[in-house]
Design a protein around this motif. Structure first.
Motif, PDB file in Angstrom:
ATOM      1  N   ALA A 188      67.120  51.061 -10.473  1.00  0.00           N
ATOM      2  CA  ALA A 188      66.184  52.161 -10.714  1.00  0.00           C
ATOM      3  C   ALA A 188      66.767  53.528 -10.386  1.00  0.00           C
ATOM      4  O   ALA A 188      66.154  54.551 -10.704  1.00  0.00           O
ATOM      5  N   GLY A 189      67.933  53.561  -9.727  1.00  0.00           N
ATOM      6  CA  GLY A 189      68.506  54.843  -9.324  1.00  0.00           C
ATOM      7  C   GLY A 189      67.724  55.490  -8.190  1.00  0.00           C
ATOM      8  O   GLY A 189      67.603  56.706  -8.114  1.00  0.00           O
ATOM      9  N   VAL A 190      67.198  54.654  -7.299  1.00  0.00           N
ATOM     10  CA  VAL A 190      66.393  55.096  -6.160  1.00  0.00           C
ATOM     11  C   VAL A 190      67.116  54.647  -4.899  1.00  0.00           C
ATOM     12  O   VAL A 190      67.723  53.577  -4.880  1.00  0.00           O
ATOM     13  N   GLY A 191      67.046  55.445  -3.846  1.00  0.00           N
ATOM     14  CA  GLY A 191      67.663  55.049  -2.584  1.00  0.00           C
ATOM     15  C   GLY A 191      66.986  53.822  -2.002  1.00  0.00           C
ATOM     16  O   GLY A 191      65.767  53.669  -2.086  1.00  0.00           O
ATOM     17  N   LYS A 192      67.777  52.939  -1.379  1.00  0.00           N
ATOM     18  CA  LYS A 192      67.230  51.721  -0.779  1.00  0.00           C
ATOM     19  C   LYS A 192      66.206  52.063   0.302  1.00  0.00           C
ATOM     20  O   LYS A 192      65.148  51.431   0.395  1.00  0.00           O
ATOM     21  N   GLY A 193      66.493  53.076   1.118  1.00  0.00           N
ATOM     22  CA  GLY A 193      65.558  53.488   2.162  1.00  0.00           C
ATOM     23  C   GLY A 193      64.260  54.015   1.571  1.00  0.00           C
ATOM     24  O   GLY A 193      63.170  53.736   2.083  1.00  0.00           O
ATOM     25  N   SER A 194      64.369  54.757   0.491  1.00  0.00           N
ATOM     26  CA  SER A 194      63.167  55.273  -0.185  1.00  0.00           C
ATOM     27  C   SER A 194      62.327  54.131  -0.737  1.00  0.00           C
ATOM     28  O   SER A 194      61.097  54.131  -0.610  1.00  0.00           O
ATOM     29  N   LEU A 195      62.994  53.148  -1.339  1.00  0.00           N
ATOM     30  CA  LEU A 195      62.281  51.997  -1.883  1.00  0.00           C
ATOM     31  C   LEU A 195      61.569  51.237  -0.769  1.00  0.00           C
ATOM     32  O   LEU A 195      60.404  50.851  -0.910  1.00  0.00           O
ATOM     33  N   SER A 196      62.244  51.061   0.349  1.00  0.00           N
ATOM     34  CA  SER A 196      61.633  50.385   1.490  1.00  0.00           C
ATOM     35  C   SER A 196      60.396  51.146   1.972  1.00  0.00           C
ATOM     36  O   SER A 196      59.351  50.551   2.254  1.00  0.00           O
ATOM     37  N   GLU A 197      60.495  52.464   2.052  1.00  0.00           N
ATOM     38  CA  GLU A 197      59.356  53.282   2.476  1.00  0.00           C
ATOM     39  C   GLU A 197      58.208  53.196   1.472  1.00  0.00           C
ATOM     40  O   GLU A 197      57.036  53.167   1.862  1.00  0.00           O
ATOM     41  N   LEU A 198      58.526  53.156   0.179  1.00  0.00           N
ATOM     42  CA  LEU A 198      57.489  53.007  -0.849  1.00  0.00           C
ATOM     43  C   LEU A 198      56.761  51.680  -0.674  1.00  0.00           C
ATOM     44  O   LEU A 198      55.526  51.626  -0.707  1.00  0.00           O
ATOM     45  N   GLU A 199      57.519  50.606  -0.487  1.00  0.00           N
ATOM     46  CA  GLU A 199      56.913  49.284  -0.327  1.00  0.00           C
ATOM     47  C   GLU A 199      56.022  49.207   0.912  1.00  0.00           C
ATOM     48  O   GLU A 199      55.008  48.520   0.906  1.00  0.00           O
ATOM     49  N   ARG A 200      56.401  49.909   1.954  1.00  0.00           N
ATOM     50  CA  ARG A 200      55.621  49.871   3.192  1.00  0.00           C
ATOM     51  C   ARG A 200      54.497  50.904   3.206  1.00  0.00           C
ATOM     52  O   ARG A 200      53.778  51.014   4.193  1.00  0.00           O
ATOM     53  N   GLY A 201      54.347  51.645   2.114  1.00  0.00           N
ATOM     54  CA  GLY A 201      53.277  52.636   2.022  1.00  0.00           C
ATOM     55  C   GLY A 201      53.503  53.868   2.863  1.00  0.00           C
ATOM     56  O   GLY A 201      52.557  54.585   3.194  1.00  0.00           O
ATOM     57  N   LEU A 202      54.758  54.136   3.228  1.00  0.00           N
ATOM     58  CA  LEU A 202      55.068  55.275   4.086  1.00  0.00           C
ATOM     59  C   LEU A 202      55.314  56.554   3.301  1.00  0.00           C
ATOM     60  O   LEU A 202      55.414  57.623   3.901  1.00  0.00           O
ATOM     61  N   ARG A 203      55.423  56.437   1.982  1.00  0.00           N
ATOM     62  CA  ARG A 203      55.606  57.624   1.149  1.00  0.00           C
ATOM     63  C   ARG A 203      54.924  57.367  -0.186  1.00  0.00           C
ATOM     64  O   ARG A 203      54.886  56.246  -0.663  1.00  0.00           O
ATOM     65  N   PRO A 204      54.391  58.434  -0.784  1.00  0.00           N
ATOM     66  CA  PRO A 204      53.777  58.268  -2.103  1.00  0.00           C
ATOM     67  C   PRO A 204      54.855  58.151  -3.177  1.00  0.00           C
ATOM     68  O   PRO A 204      55.958  58.675  -3.023  1.00  0.00           O
ATOM     69  N   ALA A 205      54.530  57.439  -4.225  1.00  0.00           N
ATOM     70  CA  ALA A 205      55.477  57.259  -5.331  1.00  0.00           C
ATOM     71  C   ALA A 205      55.133  58.221  -6.460  1.00  0.00           C
ATOM     72  O   ALA A 205      53.985  58.277  -6.894  1.00  0.00           O
ATOM     73  N   ARG A 206      56.122  58.967  -6.921  1.00  0.00           N
ATOM     74  CA  ARG A 206      55.928  59.850  -8.079  1.00  0.00           C
ATOM     75  C   ARG A 206      55.930  58.995  -9.345  1.00  0.00           C
ATOM     76  O   ARG A 206      56.542  57.929  -9.389  1.00  0.00           O
ATOM     77  N   LEU A 207      55.259  59.488 -10.350  1.00  0.00           N
ATOM     78  CA  LEU A 207      55.153  58.766 -11.609  1.00  0.00           C
ATOM     79  C   LEU A 207      56.530  58.451 -12.200  1.00  0.00           C
ATOM     80  O   LEU A 207      56.772  57.346 -12.673  1.00  0.00           O
ATOM     81  N   GLU A 208      57.448  59.401 -12.139  1.00  0.00           N
ATOM     82  CA  GLU A 208      58.791  59.166 -12.665  1.00  0.00           C
ATOM     83  C   GLU A 208      59.477  58.013 -11.925  1.00  0.00           C
ATOM     84  O   GLU A 208      60.176  57.203 -12.539  1.00  0.00           O
ATOM     85  N   THR A 209      59.278  57.950 -10.621  1.00  0.00           N
ATOM     86  CA  THR A 209      59.862  56.872  -9.816  1.00  0.00           C
ATOM     87  C   THR A 209      59.227  55.535 -10.166  1.00  0.00           C
ATOM     88  O   THR A 209      59.921  54.520 -10.297  1.00  0.00           O
ATOM     89  N   LEU A 210      57.898  55.532 -10.342  1.00  0.00           N
ATOM     90  CA  LEU A 210      57.219  54.290 -10.711  1.00  0.00           C
ATOM     91  C   LEU A 210      57.707  53.778 -12.063  1.00  0.00           C
ATOM     92  O   LEU A 210      57.892  52.570 -12.242  1.00  0.00           O
ATOM     93  N   TRP A 211      57.943  54.686 -13.020  1.00  0.00           N
ATOM     94  CA  TRP A 211      58.479  54.253 -14.318  1.00  0.00           C
ATOM     95  C   TRP A 211      59.868  53.647 -14.149  1.00  0.00           C
ATOM     96  O   TRP A 211      60.172  52.602 -14.729  1.00  0.00           O
ATOM     97  N   ALA A 212      60.715  54.299 -13.362  1.00  0.00           N
ATOM     98  CA  ALA A 212      62.072  53.775 -13.147  1.00  0.00           C
ATOM     99  C   ALA A 212      62.011  52.394 -12.494  1.00  0.00           C
ATOM    100  O   ALA A 212      62.752  51.479 -12.877  1.00  0.00           O
ATOM    101  N   LEU A 213      61.119  52.223 -11.536  1.00  0.00           N
ATOM    102  CA  LEU A 213      60.998  50.934 -10.851  1.00  0.00           C
ATOM    103  C   LEU A 213      60.412  49.863 -11.767  1.00  0.00           C
ATOM    104  O   LEU A 213      60.876  48.728 -11.771  1.00  0.00           O
TER     105      LEU A 213
END
Length: 176
Positions: free
Chosen positions: A33-58
């Motif tokens: 997805a071209g996303v940092g592993k730490g960012s992905l981990s934070e997204l999965e744990r609900g620690l950061r909101p996901a932008r629409l562009e990131t959700l599409w990439a994922l």
């Protein structure tokens, strides 16, 4: 609407479930997805909101429809210009998702989605420029734009507010 297992789950939980269903590691999904592993981990744990562009990439990296990650949350998914909320999903010859959204004047670039993805935007109010990078088209109130979502594309309002309905078709390209 939506998958029964998605109801009541947050974006992070749906993202983690989709990754686990695909049998992929955090590292592999992040790479695809071209996303940092730490960012992905934070997204999965609900620690950061996901932008629409990131959700599409994922969703593209996981090979799942965007709606699998967005779910039926009452809050819209937010991108640089597009804010959209999933309204409905259905199957006929392919999977379809219907979103209601707004588009702002800021340019939003969207990476290519999976093969066979087609987007149809119908303008409810305002004027919109959207479509493949380098050759977007314009539609005004009552008009529609259809384009190949498997190519990089852009969105931006020429008048605000611009209200839209977005239909996304997942599947093999329709036969002529």
């Amino acid at each position: 609407m939506g998958d029964p297992e998605d109801r009541g789950a947050g974006v992070g939980q749906r993202l983690q479930a989709a990754r686990q269903d695909a049998g992929l590691s955090l590292s592999e999904v992040a790479r695809r997805a071209g996303v940092g592993k730490g960012s992905l981990s934070e997204l999965e744990r609900g620690l950061r909101p996901a932008r629409l562009e990131t959700l599409w990439a994922l969703s593209t990296a996981l090979g799942v429809p965007l709606g699998r990650l967005v779910g039926d949350d009452p809050e819209p998914a937010r991108g640089a210009a597009v804010h959209a909320r999933l309204i409905d999903r259905w199957r006929s010859d392919a999977l379809f998702e219907l979103y209601r959204g707004t588009v702002g004047r800021r340019l939003q670039r969207s990476p290519a989605h999976g093969p066979g993805v087609v987007e149809v935007l119908t303008v409810l109010a305002g004027r919109l420029e959207a479509g493949p990078e380098g050759s977007p088209a314009v539609a005004a109130t009552g008009g529609s734009l259809t384009f190949d979502g498997s190519l990089p594309h852009t969105y931006r309002a020429l008048e605000t507010p611009c209200e839209v309905l977005i239909v996304i078709r997942y599947g093999p390209p329709p036969q002529a």
